[in-house]
Design a protein around this motif. Sequence first.
Motif, short mmCIF file in Angstrom:
data_model
loop_
_atom_site.label_atom_id
_atom_site.label_comp_id
_atom_site.label_asym_id
_atom_site.label_seq_id
_atom_site.Cartn_x
_atom_site.Cartn_y
_atom_site.Cartn_z
N HIS A 202 -11.00 10.41 14.12
CA HIS A 202 -10.64 10.54 12.71
C HIS A 202 -10.26 9.18 12.11
O HIS A 202 -10.81 8.76 11.10
CB HIS A 202 -9.48 11.53 12.55
N SER A 203 -9.29 8.52 12.76
CA SER A 203 -8.85 7.23 12.22
C SER A 203 -9.95 6.19 12.30
O SER A 203 -10.10 5.34 11.41
CB SER A 203 -7.59 6.74 12.96
N GLY A 204 -10.77 6.26 13.35
CA GLY A 204 -11.88 5.32 13.48
C GLY A 204 -12.90 5.48 12.37
O GLY A 204 -13.37 4.50 11.78
N ASN A 205 -13.27 6.72 12.08
CA ASN A 205 -14.26 6.96 11.02
C ASN A 205 -13.75 6.49 9.66
O ASN A 205 -14.49 5.89 8.88
CB ASN A 205 -14.61 8.45 10.96
N VAL A 206 -12.48 6.77 9.35
CA VAL A 206 -11.91 6.33 8.08
C VAL A 206 -11.87 4.81 8.01
O VAL A 206 -12.23 4.21 7.00
CB VAL A 206 -10.50 6.93 7.86
N ALA A 207 -11.43 4.18 9.10
CA ALA A 207 -11.35 2.71 9.13
C ALA A 207 -12.71 2.08 8.88
O ALA A 207 -12.81 1.06 8.17
CB ALA A 207 -10.78 2.24 10.47
N ARG A 208 -13.75 2.66 9.43
CA ARG A 208 -15.10 2.12 9.20
C ARG A 208 -15.54 2.32 7.75
O ARG A 208 -16.16 1.44 7.15
CB ARG A 208 -16.08 2.76 10.17
N LYS A 209 -15.23 3.48 7.20
CA LYS A 209 -15.68 3.78 5.83
C LYS A 209 -15.05 2.87 4.79
O LYS A 209 -15.66 2.57 3.77
CB LYS A 209 -15.39 5.25 5.50
N ILE A 210 -13.81 2.43 5.05
CA ILE A 210 -13.16 1.57 4.07
C ILE A 210 -13.22 0.09 4.45
O ILE A 210 -12.61 -0.76 3.79
CB ILE A 210 -11.69 1.99 3.82
N GLY A 211 -13.97 -0.22 5.52
CA GLY A 211 -14.24 -1.61 5.84
C GLY A 211 -13.22 -2.31 6.70
O GLY A 211 -13.19 -3.55 6.75
N LEU A 212 -12.39 -1.55 7.42
CA LEU A 212 -11.40 -2.16 8.31
C LEU A 212 -11.93 -2.37 9.72
O LEU A 212 -11.33 -3.11 10.49
CB LEU A 212 -10.14 -1.28 8.39
N LEU A 213 -13.02 -1.72 10.06
CA LEU A 213 -13.50 -1.72 11.43
C LEU A 213 -15.02 -1.73 11.44
O LEU A 213 -15.66 -0.91 10.78
CB LEU A 213 -12.97 -0.48 12.17
N ASN A 214 -15.59 -2.66 12.19
CA ASN A 214 -17.04 -2.75 12.32
C ASN A 214 -17.56 -2.16 13.63
O ASN A 214 -18.64 -1.58 13.65
CB ASN A 214 -17.49 -4.21 12.22
N ARG A 215 -16.80 -2.31 14.69
CA ARG A 215 -17.26 -1.85 16.01
C ARG A 215 -17.46 -0.33 15.99
O ARG A 215 -16.61 0.42 15.50
CB ARG A 215 -16.27 -2.25 17.09
N LYS A 216 -18.57 0.12 16.55
CA LYS A 216 -18.94 1.53 16.47
C LYS A 216 -18.21 2.39 17.50
O LYS A 216 -17.92 3.56 17.25
CB LYS A 216 -20.46 1.68 16.64
N GLN A 217 -17.93 1.83 18.68
CA GLN A 217 -17.24 2.59 19.71
C GLN A 217 -15.74 2.59 19.47
O GLN A 217 -15.18 1.59 19.01
CB GLN A 217 -17.52 2.01 21.10
N ASN A 218 -15.09 3.70 19.83
CA ASN A 218 -13.62 3.75 19.78
C ASN A 218 -13.09 3.34 21.15
O ASN A 218 -12.76 4.16 22.00
CB ASN A 218 -13.15 5.16 19.42
#
Length: 254
Positions: A202-218
Amino acid sequence: MDIISIKEFLDEKVATYNNQNFIDSDPIQIPHLFSKKEDIEIAGFLMATIAWGNRKSIINNGHRLVELMGGSPHDFVMNFSSNDSELLSGFVHRTFNGSDLIYFIQALQNIYGNHGGLESIFTKHANISSAQQAIHEFKKIFFALPHLARTEKHISDPLKNSAAKRINMFLRWMVRSDNAGVDFGLWKDISPSLLSCPLDVHSGNVARKIGLLNRKQNDAKAVMELDAILRTLDAKDPVKYDFALFGLGVFEGF
Protein backbone atom coordinates in the motif's frame (compact mmCIF):
# COMPACT_ATOMS: atom_id res chain seq x y z
CA MET A 1 3.65 17.67 -7.83
CA ASP A 2 6.76 19.53 -6.73
CA ILE A 3 8.40 18.59 -3.44
CA ILE A 4 6.81 21.46 -1.52
CA SER A 5 3.34 20.44 -2.71
CA ILE A 6 4.04 16.82 -1.87
CA LYS A 7 5.10 17.77 1.66
CA GLU A 8 1.99 19.89 2.19
CA PHE A 9 -0.23 17.09 0.88
CA LEU A 10 1.40 14.44 3.04
CA ASP A 11 1.45 16.64 6.16
CA GLU A 12 -2.29 17.07 5.76
CA LYS A 13 -2.76 13.30 5.50
CA VAL A 14 -0.55 12.68 8.54
CA ALA A 15 -2.89 14.93 10.53
CA THR A 16 -5.87 12.99 9.18
CA TYR A 17 -4.63 9.56 10.25
CA ASN A 18 -2.16 10.12 13.09
CA ASN A 19 -4.77 10.39 15.83
CA GLN A 20 -6.54 8.13 18.28
CA ASN A 21 -9.30 7.25 15.80
CA PHE A 22 -6.63 5.31 13.89
CA ILE A 23 -6.10 2.93 16.82
CA ASP A 24 -9.55 1.35 16.57
CA SER A 25 -8.85 -0.12 13.12
CA ASP A 26 -5.16 -0.95 13.52
CA PRO A 27 -3.20 -3.80 15.18
CA ILE A 28 -1.57 -1.20 17.43
CA GLN A 29 -4.77 -1.38 19.49
CA ILE A 30 -3.48 -4.61 21.12
CA PRO A 31 -0.41 -3.11 22.85
CA HIS A 32 -2.63 -0.14 23.75
CA LEU A 33 -4.48 -2.51 26.09
CA PHE A 34 -1.51 -2.30 28.47
CA SER A 35 0.25 0.29 30.62
CA LYS A 36 3.31 -1.68 31.80
CA LYS A 37 6.30 -1.00 29.53
CA GLU A 38 7.30 -4.63 29.07
CA ASP A 39 3.70 -5.68 28.35
CA ILE A 40 3.46 -3.02 25.64
CA GLU A 41 6.77 -4.11 24.12
CA ILE A 42 5.96 -7.82 24.05
CA ALA A 43 2.37 -7.37 22.86
CA GLY A 44 3.59 -4.90 20.23
CA PHE A 45 6.34 -7.20 19.02
CA LEU A 46 4.01 -10.19 18.70
CA MET A 47 1.36 -8.08 16.96
CA ALA A 48 3.87 -6.69 14.50
CA THR A 49 5.02 -10.24 13.81
CA ILE A 50 1.54 -11.35 12.71
CA ALA A 51 0.60 -8.07 11.04
CA TRP A 52 0.05 -9.27 7.51
CA GLY A 53 -3.13 -10.30 5.74
CA ASN A 54 -6.67 -9.35 6.70
CA ARG A 55 -6.67 -6.60 9.33
CA LYS A 56 -9.72 -7.98 11.14
CA SER A 57 -8.06 -11.39 11.35
CA ILE A 58 -4.82 -9.82 12.64
CA ILE A 59 -6.67 -7.99 15.40
CA ASN A 60 -8.79 -11.02 16.35
CA ASN A 61 -5.69 -13.19 16.61
CA GLY A 62 -4.02 -10.45 18.63
CA HIS A 63 -6.81 -10.64 21.19
CA ARG A 64 -6.41 -14.41 21.22
CA LEU A 65 -2.68 -14.04 21.92
CA VAL A 66 -3.45 -11.79 24.88
CA GLU A 67 -5.91 -14.37 26.22
CA LEU A 68 -3.36 -17.17 25.83
CA MET A 69 -0.88 -15.10 27.83
CA GLY A 70 -3.41 -14.57 30.61
CA GLY A 71 -3.62 -10.83 29.97
CA SER A 72 -0.05 -10.34 31.25
CA PRO A 73 2.47 -10.78 28.42
CA HIS A 74 5.63 -10.05 30.42
CA ASP A 75 4.69 -12.29 33.35
CA PHE A 76 3.72 -15.04 30.93
CA VAL A 77 7.03 -14.79 29.06
CA MET A 78 9.17 -14.76 32.20
CA ASN A 79 7.34 -17.70 33.79
CA PHE A 80 6.95 -19.76 30.62
CA SER A 81 8.08 -23.39 30.75
CA SER A 82 7.73 -26.43 28.53
CA ASN A 83 4.61 -27.32 30.51
CA ASP A 84 2.90 -24.33 28.90
CA SER A 85 3.71 -25.34 25.34
CA GLU A 86 0.46 -27.23 24.80
CA LEU A 87 -1.48 -24.05 25.59
CA LEU A 88 0.12 -22.30 22.60
CA SER A 89 0.39 -25.22 20.19
CA GLY A 90 -2.95 -24.61 18.49
CA PHE A 91 -2.34 -20.95 17.62
CA VAL A 92 -2.29 -20.17 13.89
CA HIS A 93 -2.11 -16.91 11.95
CA ARG A 94 -1.50 -17.62 8.28
CA THR A 95 1.95 -19.32 8.24
CA PHE A 96 2.78 -18.37 11.85
CA ASN A 97 1.83 -21.42 13.89
CA GLY A 98 2.01 -22.79 17.41
CA SER A 99 5.59 -24.02 17.12
CA ASP A 100 6.66 -20.57 15.94
CA LEU A 101 4.82 -18.92 18.84
CA ILE A 102 6.39 -21.26 21.39
CA TYR A 103 9.85 -20.38 20.12
CA PHE A 104 9.05 -16.66 20.09
CA ILE A 105 8.05 -16.84 23.77
CA GLN A 106 11.24 -18.75 24.61
CA ALA A 107 13.35 -16.24 22.69
CA LEU A 108 11.66 -13.32 24.43
CA GLN A 109 12.29 -14.99 27.79
CA ASN A 110 15.98 -15.21 26.87
CA ILE A 111 16.04 -11.58 25.73
CA TYR A 112 14.38 -10.22 28.89
CA GLY A 113 16.26 -12.58 31.18
CA ASN A 114 19.74 -12.31 29.68
CA HIS A 115 19.94 -9.30 27.36
CA GLY A 116 18.14 -6.52 29.22
CA GLY A 117 15.00 -6.65 27.09
CA LEU A 118 14.01 -5.63 23.58
CA GLU A 119 14.85 -1.96 24.03
CA SER A 120 18.38 -2.72 25.19
CA ILE A 121 19.23 -4.75 22.08
CA PHE A 122 17.91 -2.23 19.58
CA THR A 123 19.42 0.73 21.41
CA LYS A 124 22.82 -0.93 21.59
CA HIS A 125 22.97 -1.67 17.87
CA ALA A 126 21.28 1.34 16.24
CA ASN A 127 23.94 3.37 14.46
CA ILE A 128 24.20 7.06 13.62
CA SER A 129 22.35 6.82 10.32
CA SER A 130 19.85 3.98 10.59
CA ALA A 131 18.19 1.37 12.77
CA GLN A 132 18.49 -1.30 10.08
CA GLN A 133 21.77 -2.71 11.42
CA ALA A 134 20.04 -3.10 14.78
CA ILE A 135 17.36 -5.27 13.18
CA HIS A 136 20.06 -7.52 11.73
CA GLU A 137 21.79 -7.85 15.11
CA PHE A 138 18.47 -8.40 16.87
CA LYS A 139 17.62 -11.31 14.58
CA LYS A 140 20.92 -13.02 15.40
CA ILE A 141 20.25 -12.72 19.14
CA PHE A 142 16.61 -13.72 18.79
CA PHE A 143 17.51 -16.99 17.06
CA ALA A 144 20.40 -17.88 19.36
CA LEU A 145 18.42 -20.74 20.95
CA PRO A 146 17.73 -24.08 19.21
CA HIS A 147 14.82 -23.59 16.81
CA LEU A 148 13.12 -24.84 13.67
CA ALA A 149 14.57 -23.31 10.52
CA ARG A 150 11.09 -22.38 9.31
CA THR A 151 10.60 -19.99 12.23
CA GLU A 152 13.34 -17.66 11.00
CA LYS A 153 11.16 -16.44 8.14
CA HIS A 154 9.00 -14.53 10.60
CA ILE A 155 11.72 -11.96 11.32
CA SER A 156 13.14 -10.24 8.26
CA ASP A 157 16.71 -9.03 7.80
CA PRO A 158 17.24 -5.74 5.95
CA LEU A 159 20.89 -6.65 5.38
CA LYS A 160 19.56 -9.51 3.22
CA ASN A 161 17.57 -6.98 1.18
CA SER A 162 14.24 -7.38 2.97
CA ALA A 163 12.05 -4.31 3.48
CA ALA A 164 11.46 -5.67 7.02
CA LYS A 165 8.08 -3.95 7.07
CA ARG A 166 6.73 -5.49 10.27
CA ILE A 167 9.77 -4.91 12.46
CA ASN A 168 10.18 -1.36 11.13
CA MET A 169 6.55 -0.81 12.11
CA PHE A 170 7.27 -2.17 15.59
CA LEU A 171 10.16 0.26 15.93
CA ARG A 172 7.89 3.12 14.88
CA TRP A 173 5.45 2.11 17.61
CA MET A 174 8.15 1.98 20.30
CA VAL A 175 10.28 4.99 19.32
CA ARG A 176 8.08 7.74 17.85
CA SER A 177 6.73 10.22 20.35
CA ASP A 178 4.23 12.98 19.63
CA ASN A 179 0.98 14.25 21.09
CA ALA A 180 -1.27 12.15 18.84
CA GLY A 181 -1.45 9.15 21.17
CA VAL A 182 -0.92 6.45 18.52
CA ASP A 183 2.77 5.56 18.79
CA PHE A 184 4.12 4.96 22.28
CA GLY A 185 7.48 6.74 22.39
CA LEU A 186 8.74 4.35 25.07
CA TRP A 187 12.31 4.05 23.82
CA LYS A 188 13.99 7.38 24.45
CA ASP A 189 17.56 6.51 23.43
CA ILE A 190 16.81 5.85 19.75
CA SER A 191 16.16 8.95 17.66
CA PRO A 192 13.03 8.87 15.45
CA SER A 193 15.30 10.27 12.74
CA LEU A 194 16.91 6.80 12.45
CA LEU A 195 13.66 4.97 11.73
CA SER A 196 12.69 3.58 8.35
CA CYS A 197 9.24 3.58 6.77
CA PRO A 198 7.37 0.27 7.13
CA LEU A 199 7.18 -0.29 3.39
CA ASP A 200 4.42 -2.56 2.11
CA VAL A 201 2.31 -2.87 -1.02
CA HIS A 202 0.00 0.00 0.00
CA SER A 203 2.61 2.55 1.06
CA GLY A 204 4.88 1.52 -1.80
CA ASN A 205 2.21 2.02 -4.45
CA VAL A 206 1.26 5.45 -3.08
CA ALA A 207 4.91 6.51 -2.84
CA ARG A 208 5.44 5.61 -6.48
CA LYS A 209 2.29 7.39 -7.65
CA ILE A 210 3.31 10.68 -6.05
CA GLY A 211 6.94 10.43 -7.13
CA LEU A 212 8.68 9.53 -3.86
CA LEU A 213 9.89 6.12 -4.98
CA ASN A 214 11.22 4.82 -8.29
CA ARG A 215 12.32 1.29 -7.40
CA LYS A 216 9.64 -1.24 -8.34
CA GLN A 217 10.39 -3.90 -5.72
CA ASN A 218 9.44 -3.42 -2.07
CA ASP A 219 12.83 -4.38 -0.69
CA ALA A 220 15.62 -2.90 1.45
CA LYS A 221 16.91 -0.81 -1.45
CA ALA A 222 13.46 0.70 -1.88
CA VAL A 223 13.33 1.45 1.85
CA MET A 224 16.66 3.27 1.60
CA GLU A 225 15.41 5.28 -1.38
CA LEU A 226 12.18 6.21 0.38
CA ASP A 227 14.02 6.99 3.64
CA ALA A 228 16.26 9.46 1.85
CA ILE A 229 13.43 11.53 0.47
CA LEU A 230 11.22 11.34 3.58
CA ARG A 231 14.16 12.68 5.60
CA THR A 232 14.22 15.74 3.32
CA LEU A 233 10.55 16.31 4.20
CA ASP A 234 11.14 15.93 7.96
CA ALA A 235 14.65 15.07 9.11
CA LYS A 236 13.65 14.61 12.74
CA ASP A 237 10.56 12.43 12.22
CA PRO A 238 10.51 10.96 8.71
CA VAL A 239 8.34 7.93 9.47
CA LYS A 240 5.37 10.05 10.49
CA TYR A 241 4.67 9.90 6.74
CA ASP A 242 3.87 6.21 7.12
CA PHE A 243 0.47 7.36 8.36
CA ALA A 244 -0.07 9.35 5.17
CA LEU A 245 1.16 6.71 2.73
CA PHE A 246 -0.65 3.87 4.47
CA GLY A 247 -3.86 5.83 4.97
CA LEU A 248 -3.94 6.95 1.36
CA GLY A 249 -3.45 3.39 0.17
CA VAL A 250 -5.71 1.46 2.55
CA PHE A 251 -8.48 3.91 3.39
CA GLU A 252 -8.61 6.08 0.29
CA GLY A 253 -7.52 3.66 -2.44
CA PHE A 254 -5.21 6.36 -3.78
